[in-house]
Design a protein around this motif. Sequence first.
Motif, PDB file in Angstrom:
ATOM      1  N   HIS A 187      -4.243  18.836  -2.271  1.00 20.64           N
ATOM      2  CA  HIS A 187      -3.651  19.692  -1.244  1.00 20.64           C
ATOM      3  C   HIS A 187      -4.647  20.811  -0.957  1.00 20.64           C
ATOM      4  CE1 HIS A 187       0.665  18.343  -1.782  1.00 20.64           C
ATOM      5  NE2 HIS A 187       0.122  17.899  -2.908  1.00 20.64           N
ATOM      6  N   LEU A 188      -4.993  21.001   0.298  1.00 23.10           N
ATOM      7  CA  LEU A 188      -5.790  22.161   0.728  1.00 23.10           C
ATOM      8  C   LEU A 188      -4.833  23.104   1.454  1.00 23.10           C
ATOM      9  CD1 LEU A 188      -8.348  23.797   1.497  1.00 23.10           C
ATOM     10  CD2 LEU A 188      -8.659  22.220   3.412  1.00 23.10           C
ATOM     11  N   LEU A 189      -4.641  24.293   0.842  1.00 19.60           N
ATOM     12  CA  LEU A 189      -3.691  25.270   1.382  1.00 19.60           C
ATOM     13  C   LEU A 189      -4.425  26.536   1.762  1.00 19.60           C
ATOM     14  CD1 LEU A 189      -1.444  24.514  -1.593  1.00 19.60           C
ATOM     15  CD2 LEU A 189      -0.489  24.354   0.711  1.00 19.60           C
ATOM     16  N   GLY A 190      -4.152  27.045   2.944  1.00 19.17           N
ATOM     17  CA  GLY A 190      -4.817  28.275   3.360  1.00 19.17           C
ATOM     18  C   GLY A 190      -4.136  28.909   4.550  1.00 19.17           C
ATOM     19  N   SER A 212       0.829  -1.198   0.000  1.00 17.83           N
ATOM     20  CA  SER A 212       0.000   0.000   0.000  1.00 17.83           C
ATOM     21  C   SER A 212       0.867   1.254   0.000  1.00 17.83           C
ATOM     22  CB  SER A 212      -0.949  -0.010   1.194  1.00 17.83           C
ATOM     23  OG  SER A 212      -0.234   0.010   2.393  1.00 17.83           O
ATOM     24  N   THR A 213       0.262   2.355  -0.422  1.00 16.76           N
ATOM     25  CA  THR A 213       0.972   3.631  -0.480  1.00 16.76           C
ATOM     26  C   THR A 213       1.168   4.176   0.931  1.00 16.76           C
ATOM     27  OG1 THR A 213      -1.028   4.976  -0.570  1.00 16.76           O
ATOM     28  CG2 THR A 213      -0.175   4.129  -2.682  1.00 16.76           C
ATOM     29  N   VAL A 214       2.074   5.150   1.042  1.00 21.23           N
ATOM     30  CA  VAL A 214       2.309   5.777   2.343  1.00 21.23           C
ATOM     31  C   VAL A 214       1.008   6.405   2.854  1.00 21.23           C
ATOM     32  CG1 VAL A 214       3.110   7.974   1.376  1.00 21.23           C
ATOM     33  CG2 VAL A 214       3.893   7.288   3.636  1.00 21.23           C
ATOM     34  N   PHE A 215       0.186   6.910   1.951  1.00 21.48           N
ATOM     35  CA  PHE A 215      -1.085   7.504   2.384  1.00 21.48           C
ATOM     36  C   PHE A 215      -2.056   6.440   2.893  1.00 21.48           C
ATOM     37  CE2 PHE A 215      -0.661  11.514  -0.506  1.00 21.48           C
ATOM     38  CZ  PHE A 215       0.321  11.998   0.341  1.00 21.48           C
ATOM     39  N   ASP A 268      -0.241  17.820   6.150  1.00 23.80           N
ATOM     40  CA  ASP A 268       0.970  17.509   5.388  1.00 23.80           C
ATOM     41  C   ASP A 268       2.174  17.550   6.326  1.00 23.80           C
ATOM     42  OD1 ASP A 268       1.685  17.746   2.069  1.00 23.80           O
ATOM     43  OD2 ASP A 268       3.324  17.846   3.511  1.00 23.80           O
ATOM     44  N   ILE A 269       3.094  16.624   6.132  1.00 22.89           N
ATOM     45  CA  ILE A 269       4.267  16.533   7.012  1.00 22.89           C
ATOM     46  C   ILE A 269       5.239  17.692   6.768  1.00 22.89           C
ATOM     47  CG2 ILE A 269       5.751  15.103   5.532  1.00 22.89           C
ATOM     48  CD1 ILE A 269       6.219  13.320   8.025  1.00 22.89           C
ATOM     49  N   VAL A 270       5.166  18.294   5.565  1.00 24.51           N
ATOM     50  CA  VAL A 270       5.999  19.472   5.237  1.00 24.51           C
ATOM     51  C   VAL A 270       5.056  20.595   4.793  1.00 24.51           C
ATOM     52  CG1 VAL A 270       7.945  20.350   3.895  1.00 24.51           C
ATOM     53  CG2 VAL A 270       7.830  17.912   4.449  1.00 24.51           C
ATOM     54  N   PRO A 271       4.466  21.312   5.737  1.00 20.90           N
ATOM     55  CA  PRO A 271       3.447  22.299   5.365  1.00 20.90           C
ATOM     56  C   PRO A 271       4.038  23.519   4.661  1.00 20.90           C
ATOM     57  CG  PRO A 271       3.864  22.369   7.742  1.00 20.90           C
ATOM     58  CD  PRO A 271       4.662  21.212   7.197  1.00 20.90           C
ATOM     59  N   PHE A 272       3.346  23.977   3.600  1.00 25.67           N
ATOM     60  CA  PHE A 272       3.753  25.187   2.876  1.00 25.67           C
ATOM     61  C   PHE A 272       2.851  26.371   3.185  1.00 25.67           C
ATOM     62  CE2 PHE A 272       5.806  22.035   0.003  1.00 25.67           C
ATOM     63  CZ  PHE A 272       7.104  22.482   0.188  1.00 25.67           C
ATOM     64  N   ILE A 309      -3.721  17.268   3.368  1.00 31.26           N
ATOM     65  CA  ILE A 309      -3.813  16.317   2.258  1.00 31.26           C
ATOM     66  C   ILE A 309      -5.151  15.588   2.377  1.00 31.26           C
ATOM     67  CG2 ILE A 309      -2.840  14.187   1.281  1.00 31.26           C
ATOM     68  CD1 ILE A 309      -0.963  16.487   0.848  1.00 31.26           C
ATOM     69  N   ILE A 310      -5.929  15.618   1.300  1.00 29.06           N
ATOM     70  CA  ILE A 310      -7.210  14.904   1.276  1.00 29.06           C
ATOM     71  C   ILE A 310      -7.056  13.755   0.280  1.00 29.06           C
ATOM     72  CG2 ILE A 310      -9.709  15.122   1.026  1.00 29.06           C
ATOM     73  CD1 ILE A 310      -9.213  18.236   1.067  1.00 29.06           C
TER      74      ILE A 310
END
Length: 121
Positions: A109-112, A13-16, A40-44, A50-51
């Motif tokens: 990716h949900l960024l805000g 399986s994937t890491v997700f 996310d483990i490395v947030p921008f 991550i959805i």
Amino acid sequence: MTRSGFGQTRSMSTVFSKIVNREIPGTIVYEDEHVVAFKDIVPFAPVHIIIVTRQEIPGIASLPETGDHLHLLNAAKTIAEQQGLTNGYRLVINQGEDGGQTVDHLHIHLLGGRPMAWPPG
Ligand code: 5GP
């Protein structure tokens, strides 16, 4: 699961999926029947979530006709509201090498929490 040459079981399986199945840690902020969302483990951005589909769809290029991906946008809207992103936010899907995709398991990716620049890099 597959069996390796040494008689051990090995997860394919994937890491997700490992986060979804609680095999590895993740800060899960939302889940329903179709999707799971985690930080996310490395947030921008102050909010970077991550959805991911529960189904292991590799990416946009291999979308099935029906499935968990049909619920991604509604989940994104719900999570954005839960996160209090009343001033706006950005949704990103990376596809393939040129798109910058690094995990082959469909996700948004949900960024805000800050103004977003355009064009993206
Ligand atoms: P992509 O580049 O495929 O669009 O996005 C993958 C994202 O997953 C990246 O932003 C990366 O930081 C995040 N990521 C990769 N591995 C992990 C992990 O083990 N845990 C979490 N929470 N995020 C991860």
